[in-house]
Design a protein around this motif. Structure first.
Motif, PDB file in Angstrom:
ATOM      1  N   GLU A 291       0.817  -1.219   0.000  1.00  0.00           N
ATOM      2  CA  GLU A 291       0.000   0.000   0.000  1.00  0.00           C
ATOM      3  C   GLU A 291       0.850   1.268   0.000  1.00  0.00           C
ATOM      4  O   GLU A 291       0.325   2.368  -0.210  1.00  0.00           O
ATOM      5  CB  GLU A 291      -0.956   0.016   1.192  1.00  0.00           C
ATOM      6  N   GLU A 292       2.173   1.130   0.202  1.00  0.00           N
ATOM      7  CA  GLU A 292       3.058   2.291   0.176  1.00  0.00           C
ATOM      8  C   GLU A 292       3.849   2.395  -1.127  1.00  0.00           C
ATOM      9  O   GLU A 292       4.647   3.320  -1.290  1.00  0.00           O
ATOM     10  CB  GLU A 292       4.025   2.229   1.363  1.00  0.00           C
ATOM     11  N   TRP A 293       3.659   1.471  -2.048  1.00  0.00           N
ATOM     12  CA  TRP A 293       4.371   1.533  -3.320  1.00  0.00           C
ATOM     13  C   TRP A 293       3.916   2.750  -4.126  1.00  0.00           C
ATOM     14  O   TRP A 293       2.783   3.231  -3.959  1.00  0.00           O
ATOM     15  CB  TRP A 293       4.128   0.261  -4.116  1.00  0.00           C
ATOM     16  N   PRO A 294       4.763   3.266  -4.996  1.00  0.00           N
ATOM     17  CA  PRO A 294       4.429   4.510  -5.717  1.00  0.00           C
ATOM     18  C   PRO A 294       3.114   4.471  -6.489  1.00  0.00           C
ATOM     19  O   PRO A 294       2.411   5.481  -6.549  1.00  0.00           O
ATOM     20  CB  PRO A 294       5.619   4.684  -6.667  1.00  0.00           C
ATOM     21  N   LEU A 295       2.781   3.342  -7.096  1.00  0.00           N
ATOM     22  CA  LEU A 295       1.566   3.261  -7.909  1.00  0.00           C
ATOM     23  C   LEU A 295       0.415   2.577  -7.178  1.00  0.00           C
ATOM     24  O   LEU A 295      -0.590   2.216  -7.800  1.00  0.00           O
ATOM     25  CB  LEU A 295       1.852   2.522  -9.221  1.00  0.00           C
ATOM     26  N   ALA A 296       0.530   2.412  -5.871  1.00  0.00           N
ATOM     27  CA  ALA A 296      -0.541   1.774  -5.101  1.00  0.00           C
ATOM     28  C   ALA A 296      -1.831   2.575  -5.235  1.00  0.00           C
ATOM     29  O   ALA A 296      -1.820   3.809  -5.282  1.00  0.00           O
ATOM     30  CB  ALA A 296      -0.141   1.666  -3.636  1.00  0.00           C
ATOM     31  N   ALA A 297      -2.942   1.852  -5.298  1.00  0.00           N
ATOM     32  CA  ALA A 297      -4.251   2.492  -5.466  1.00  0.00           C
ATOM     33  C   ALA A 297      -5.101   2.260  -4.224  1.00  0.00           C
ATOM     34  O   ALA A 297      -5.221   1.132  -3.744  1.00  0.00           O
ATOM     35  CB  ALA A 297      -4.959   1.922  -6.694  1.00  0.00           C
ATOM     36  N   SER A 298      -5.693   3.332  -3.709  1.00  0.00           N
ATOM     37  CA  SER A 298      -6.607   3.232  -2.574  1.00  0.00           C
ATOM     38  C   SER A 298      -7.875   4.007  -2.899  1.00  0.00           C
ATOM     39  O   SER A 298      -8.006   4.598  -3.975  1.00  0.00           O
ATOM     40  CB  SER A 298      -5.957   3.793  -1.305  1.00  0.00           C
ATOM     41  N   GLY A 299      -8.802   4.024  -1.957  1.00  0.00           N
ATOM     42  CA  GLY A 299     -10.049   4.742  -2.187  1.00  0.00           C
ATOM     43  C   GLY A 299      -9.891   6.246  -2.210  1.00  0.00           C
ATOM     44  O   GLY A 299     -10.778   6.959  -2.692  1.00  0.00           O
ATOM     45  N   GLU A 300      -8.769   6.743  -1.699  1.00  0.00           N
ATOM     46  CA  GLU A 300      -8.499   8.177  -1.717  1.00  0.00           C
ATOM     47  C   GLU A 300      -7.699   8.534  -2.966  1.00  0.00           C
ATOM     48  O   GLU A 300      -6.635   7.959  -3.205  1.00  0.00           O
ATOM     49  CB  GLU A 300      -7.719   8.596  -0.474  1.00  0.00           C
ATOM     50  N   PRO A 301      -8.172   9.471  -3.777  1.00  0.00           N
ATOM     51  CA  PRO A 301      -7.398   9.876  -4.964  1.00  0.00           C
ATOM     52  C   PRO A 301      -6.029  10.405  -4.549  1.00  0.00           C
ATOM     53  O   PRO A 301      -5.894  11.111  -3.554  1.00  0.00           O
ATOM     54  CB  PRO A 301      -8.253  10.985  -5.589  1.00  0.00           C
ATOM     55  N   ARG A 302      -5.014  10.056  -5.329  1.00  0.00           N
ATOM     56  CA  ARG A 302      -3.646  10.447  -4.995  1.00  0.00           C
ATOM     57  C   ARG A 302      -2.915  10.872  -6.265  1.00  0.00           C
ATOM     58  O   ARG A 302      -2.875  10.128  -7.238  1.00  0.00           O
ATOM     59  CB  ARG A 302      -2.924   9.265  -4.332  1.00  0.00           C
ATOM     60  N   ARG A 303      -2.364  12.082  -6.251  1.00  0.00           N
ATOM     61  CA  ARG A 303      -1.595  12.593  -7.390  1.00  0.00           C
ATOM     62  C   ARG A 303      -0.190  12.009  -7.323  1.00  0.00           C
ATOM     63  O   ARG A 303       0.514  12.169  -6.331  1.00  0.00           O
ATOM     64  CB  ARG A 303      -1.547  14.116  -7.354  1.00  0.00           C
ATOM     65  N   VAL A 304       0.222  11.330  -8.389  1.00  0.00           N
ATOM     66  CA  VAL A 304       1.482  10.599  -8.406  1.00  0.00           C
ATOM     67  C   VAL A 304       2.391  11.172  -9.487  1.00  0.00           C
ATOM     68  O   VAL A 304       1.977  11.351 -10.636  1.00  0.00           O
ATOM     69  CB  VAL A 304       1.238   9.096  -8.672  1.00  0.00           C
TER      70      VAL A 304
END
Length: 233
Positions: free
Chosen positions: A60-73
């Protein structure tokens, strides 16, 4: 009933980077979406911001990990911080059984087109991230030593027994030689000039990576590593 967008296929792989990169010489991440190198299309010659050294720790900490919260990568850079020289970005979010990549940005060159929103099957997406991390076939000896060094130093606590904390572990490669640098400084102490040290571990191509790492860890466990380290200014 509204139909869902088509599912795309993500393919990831690490490659040996050019030896002259300044930000990081960990393996660079290459990604294909439906067989297209979309990052090269967006940012020709860009440098991956998701280098192999950022793929340790829980998934869950990997750069491209996806969660329910949008994250700008941040995906690529110009071998410089993107606040200075620009790069490419995407927003990643998990929604039900899909992973969505939306809101693509190219701050390096706004004239170039950016991809449309992309949807992946969430289970296949997670499996592809795990497969890429587990694939070691691309590694050169310096990459193997750096990866194992990072893992073994975290597991052994050999620096901590002397009151030191490991700041970074990273590979360096040049024509005809390679090394792994281990930066460390005092635990629970504010930064001060001359308080950071580095060990430069030469990497041999004809010695197993595990053996090279074990020698270094045993050396640190036996004596305070500051005695054989170089002070950073």
């Amino acid at each position: 009933m509204e139909s869902l967008p088509a599912v795309s296929v993500l393919r990831l792989g690490f490659v040996v980077p050019p030896p002259d990169l300044a930000l990081s010489q960990w393996g660079e991440l290459r990604l294909l979406i439906d067989g297209r190198d979309v990052l090269e299309e967006m940012h020709p010659g860009g440098v991956s911001s998701c280098w192999r050294g950022r793929w340790f720790g829980p998934a869950e900490e990997w750069p491209l990990a996806a969660s329910g919260e949008p994250r700008r990568v941040e995906l690529t850079n110009n071998d410089c911080v993107t606040d200075c020289c620009g790069g490419t970005f995407v927003t990643i979010r998990r929604r039900a059984d899909r992973v969505e990549w939306t809101g693509w940005e190219n701050t390096e060159d706004v004239r170039l087109p950016v991809p449309a929103d992309v949807h992946f099957d969430a289970a296949a997406y997670d499996a592809e991230l795990a497969r890429a991390v587990a694939d070691l076939s691309w590694e050169e000896p310096v990459d193997s030593v750096a990866r194992l060094m990072r893992l073994e130093l975290a597991a052994s606590g050999c620096f901590q027994r002397w009151g030191w904390g490991v700041n970074t572990v990273h590979p360096l490669r040049s024509q005809g030689s390679a090394q792994v640098r281990v930066h460390f400084s005092p635990l629970e102490a504010p930064y001060a000039n001359g308080s950071t040290f580095v060990h430069e571990v030469a990497v041999a191509r004809d010695v197993p990576a595990e053996e090279q790492v074990r020698r270094f860890v045993d050396m640190v466990a036996a004596d305070d590593p500051r005695g054989t380290a170089r002070t950073l200014g």
